[in-house]
Write a protein that holds these residues in place. Structure first.
Motif, mmCIF file in Angstrom:
data_model
loop_
_atom_site.group_PDB
_atom_site.id
_atom_site.type_symbol
_atom_site.label_atom_id
_atom_site.label_comp_id
_atom_site.label_asym_id
_atom_site.label_seq_id
_atom_site.Cartn_x
_atom_site.Cartn_y
_atom_site.Cartn_z
ATOM 1 N N LEU A 225 0.770 -1.153 -0.020
ATOM 2 C CA LEU A 225 0.116 -0.039 -0.116
ATOM 3 C C LEU A 225 0.852 1.185 -0.119
ATOM 4 O O LEU A 225 0.464 2.202 -0.568
ATOM 5 C CB LEU A 225 -0.824 0.082 1.039
ATOM 6 N N GLN A 226 1.919 1.439 0.641
ATOM 7 C CA GLN A 226 2.913 2.414 0.674
ATOM 8 C C GLN A 226 3.440 2.697 -0.655
ATOM 9 O O GLN A 226 3.233 3.949 -1.156
ATOM 10 C CB GLN A 226 3.829 2.262 1.642
ATOM 11 N N ASN A 227 3.900 1.718 -1.485
ATOM 12 C CA ASN A 227 4.426 1.974 -2.900
ATOM 13 C C ASN A 227 3.349 2.433 -3.636
ATOM 14 O O ASN A 227 3.277 3.348 -4.611
ATOM 15 C CB ASN A 227 4.995 0.663 -3.333
ATOM 16 N N PHE A 228 2.167 1.567 -3.543
ATOM 17 C CA PHE A 228 1.020 2.274 -4.380
ATOM 18 C C PHE A 228 0.569 3.479 -4.249
ATOM 19 O O PHE A 228 0.484 4.299 -5.103
ATOM 20 C CB PHE A 228 -0.270 1.210 -3.904
ATOM 21 N N SER A 229 0.550 4.108 -2.903
ATOM 22 C CA SER A 229 0.410 5.549 -2.872
ATOM 23 C C SER A 229 1.321 6.519 -3.387
ATOM 24 O O SER A 229 1.005 7.369 -3.961
ATOM 25 C CB SER A 229 0.256 5.686 -1.087
#
Length: 69
Positions: free
Chosen positions: A57-61
């Motif tokens: 989720l962090q990379n996605f954001s």
């Protein structure tokens, strides 16, 4: 089916009404390149997606923030 995915834009676009908002509900990570997504997004006013489709989720954001600029 995956074999006929390239036909989908030609099947969907004739049914879109002009001058009405069109929302695209995408069940995959939109930051991963997909030819079908790139063909359908010009017709969509909004793209709705599930962030749980992303493995991280962090990379996605971060990818989404970069793509907005």
């Amino acid at each position: 089916s995956a074999n006929h995915g390239e036909r989908l834009p030609y099947l969907v676009t004739p049914h879109l009404l002009p001058d009405t908002p069109t929302y695209l509900l995408w069940g995959q990570d939109p930051t991963i390149p997909n030819p079908l997504l790139s063909q359908l997004t010009p017709y969509a006013k909004r793209l709705i997606f599930d962030s749980e489709c992303s493995a991280n989720l962090q990379n996605f954001s971060r990818k989404l923030l970069k793509s907005r600029h």
